[in-house]
Design a protein around this motif. Structure first.
Motif, PDB file in Angstrom:
ATOM      1  N   GLN A 147      13.234   2.515 -24.748  1.00 33.03           N
ATOM      2  CA  GLN A 147      14.070   2.173 -25.902  1.00 33.03           C
ATOM      3  C   GLN A 147      13.776   3.115 -27.066  1.00 33.03           C
ATOM      4  OE1 GLN A 147      13.010  -1.952 -26.144  1.00 33.03           O
ATOM      5  NE2 GLN A 147      14.756  -2.620 -24.903  1.00 33.03           N
ATOM      6  N   VAL A 151      21.793   0.279 -22.178  1.00 32.77           N
ATOM      7  CA  VAL A 151      20.676  -0.167 -21.349  1.00 32.77           C
ATOM      8  C   VAL A 151      21.298  -0.712 -20.082  1.00 32.77           C
ATOM      9  CG1 VAL A 151      18.663  -1.649 -21.215  1.00 32.77           C
ATOM     10  CG2 VAL A 151      19.444  -0.809 -23.432  1.00 32.77           C
ATOM     11  N   LEU A 199      23.938   4.345 -26.761  1.00 37.14           N
ATOM     12  CA  LEU A 199      22.825   3.921 -25.909  1.00 37.14           C
ATOM     13  C   LEU A 199      23.259   2.751 -25.045  1.00 37.14           C
ATOM     14  CD1 LEU A 199      19.763   3.881 -25.221  1.00 37.14           C
ATOM     15  CD2 LEU A 199      19.553   2.203 -27.026  1.00 37.14           C
ATOM     16  N   LYS A 229       9.550  -0.331 -20.851  1.00 37.78           N
ATOM     17  CA  LYS A 229      10.848  -0.630 -21.468  1.00 37.78           C
ATOM     18  C   LYS A 229      10.898  -0.254 -22.948  1.00 37.78           C
ATOM     19  CE  LYS A 229      12.702  -4.621 -19.952  1.00 37.78           C
ATOM     20  NZ  LYS A 229      13.517  -5.789 -19.786  1.00 37.78           N
ATOM     21  N   PRO A 230       9.888  -0.705 -23.757  1.00 37.24           N
ATOM     22  CA  PRO A 230       9.891  -0.266 -25.155  1.00 37.24           C
ATOM     23  C   PRO A 230       9.791   1.251 -25.304  1.00 37.24           C
ATOM     24  CG  PRO A 230       8.038  -1.774 -24.709  1.00 37.24           C
ATOM     25  CD  PRO A 230       8.872  -1.719 -23.483  1.00 37.24           C
ATOM     26  N   SER A 286      16.334   5.808 -29.003  1.00 39.14           N
ATOM     27  CA  SER A 286      16.683   5.918 -30.423  1.00 39.14           C
ATOM     28  C   SER A 286      16.253   7.265 -30.999  1.00 39.14           C
ATOM     29  CB  SER A 286      16.144   4.742 -31.237  1.00 39.14           C
ATOM     30  OG  SER A 286      14.813   4.495 -30.915  1.00 39.14           O
TER      31      SER A 286
END
Ligand SMILES: *[C@@H]1O[C@H](CO)[C@@H](O)[C@H](O)[C@H]1NC(C)=O
Length: 303
Positions: free
Chosen positions: A261, A5, A3, A257-258, A265
């Motif tokens: 994220q 970002v 991952l 954003k969360p 995952s």
């Protein structure tokens, strides 16, 4: 792959492209969204009144003709394509209606008025406003995907798509739908719940895209939608920005954003994404419009 970002991904592309203008930085760009990136899909929606294929749209576009872009000139989709050395991805519906092959360099599904939520701009009690909601845009993309797999074979298609950019500019119309006069949404749901359902639906669609080979997502957050000219003109208070709409946009951006994220995952890190906070790019322009040419400023801020 892990991952990553890479909020600065597009930023990098933009600054590199100054020196290596014609070189392709990615093999393809697939565009999903609303009027901010529509390059002509709505021209092909027979009953839609949400169109921009008339003057003075396009007066600053090469050829000086309206193209269906909701803009005097090029839009964000054009600029992003230029910066990665690609031609602007053509509208899906133009290709289908002319019986043309889908170009390997990407297709655009963006549609003026479109929302993340199916019912945005589709109030059955009002005029039927035809647009292509995100779920339908993804469905159209799945056809392009199947075509690519047929042409290249699965392995090559997956490889091609894993390097391609998937751009998402959507959400403003859902936010405006909540605050517009006559909307019954505030009676049905709180602003936070509404934004959460937008984020959940967007996440589902991004996940679906992963199943169709998408790996590199670029998600552009909502701008200060309460300051859009139409919204301001509806103000009882003399062209003021609608603060409720702006607060909703900030809530949405905060959740993006969360959400991304979480998606990363859930997909075991098999995605890369970048989030561009358009709100903070556009706010200074709105507060101080005389100092900048919008598109130049937008790109400067990104690079
Ligand atoms: C939105 O529309 C699509 C069909 O275009 C459908 O599959 C999906 O279930 C709908 N979503 C919701 C939340 O109703």
């Amino acid at each position: 792959m892990r991952l990553v970002v890479f909020i600065s991904f597009v930023v990098l592309c933009l600054s590199f492209s100054v020196s290596i203008n014609a070189r392709k930085l990615v093999p393809a760009m697939y565009v999903f969204g609303d009027s901010l990136v529509d390059v002509g899909n709505n021209n092909y929606l027979k009953f839609s009144i949400l169109k921009a294929n008339f003057p003075h749209n396009g007066i600053d576009f090469p050829g000086k003709k309206p193209t269906g872009r909701y803009s005097n000139g090029k839009n964000v989709a054009d600029f992003l394509a230029e910066k990665v050395g690609l031609a602007t991805s053509p509208p899906y519906l133009s290709l289908v209606s002319k019986g043309k092959a889908f170009p390997i360099t990407g297709v655009s599904f963006a549609s003026g008025g479109a929302g993340i939520i199916n019912t945005t701009n589709k109030d059955p009690d009002k005029l039927i406003i035809q647009t292509i909601p995100l779920s339908k845009q993804v469905e159209y993309y799945s056809k392009v995907y199947q075509d690519l797999v047929r042409q290249l074979g699965s392995a090559k298609a997956q490889h091609h798509l894993s390097k391609s950019l998937f751009i998402f500019v959507i959400g403003s119309n859902d936010l405006l739908g909540y605050v517009e006069s006559g909307s019954d949404l505030p009676m049905k749901t709180t602003p936070q719940h509404y934004v959460d359902s937008m984020l959940m639906t967007l996440k589902q669609e991004l996940k679906r895209m992963h199943g169709f080979g998408a790996r590199k997502y670029v998600v552009i957050g909502a701008g200060p939608v309460g300051c859009a000219p139409k919204t301001r003109s509806e103000s009882n208070d003399g062209d003021q920005c609608n603060e409720e709409a702006n607060q909703l946009a900030i809530k949405f951006n905060k959740g993006l954003k969360p959400m991304l994220q979480g998606l990363g995952s859930e997909l075991n890190g098999l995605v890369q994404y970048s989030f561009i906070d358009e709100y903070n790019v556009f706010s200074p322009i709105i507060q101080n419009p005389s100092t900048v040419g919008t598109s130049t400023y937008f790109l400067k801020k990104l690079s």
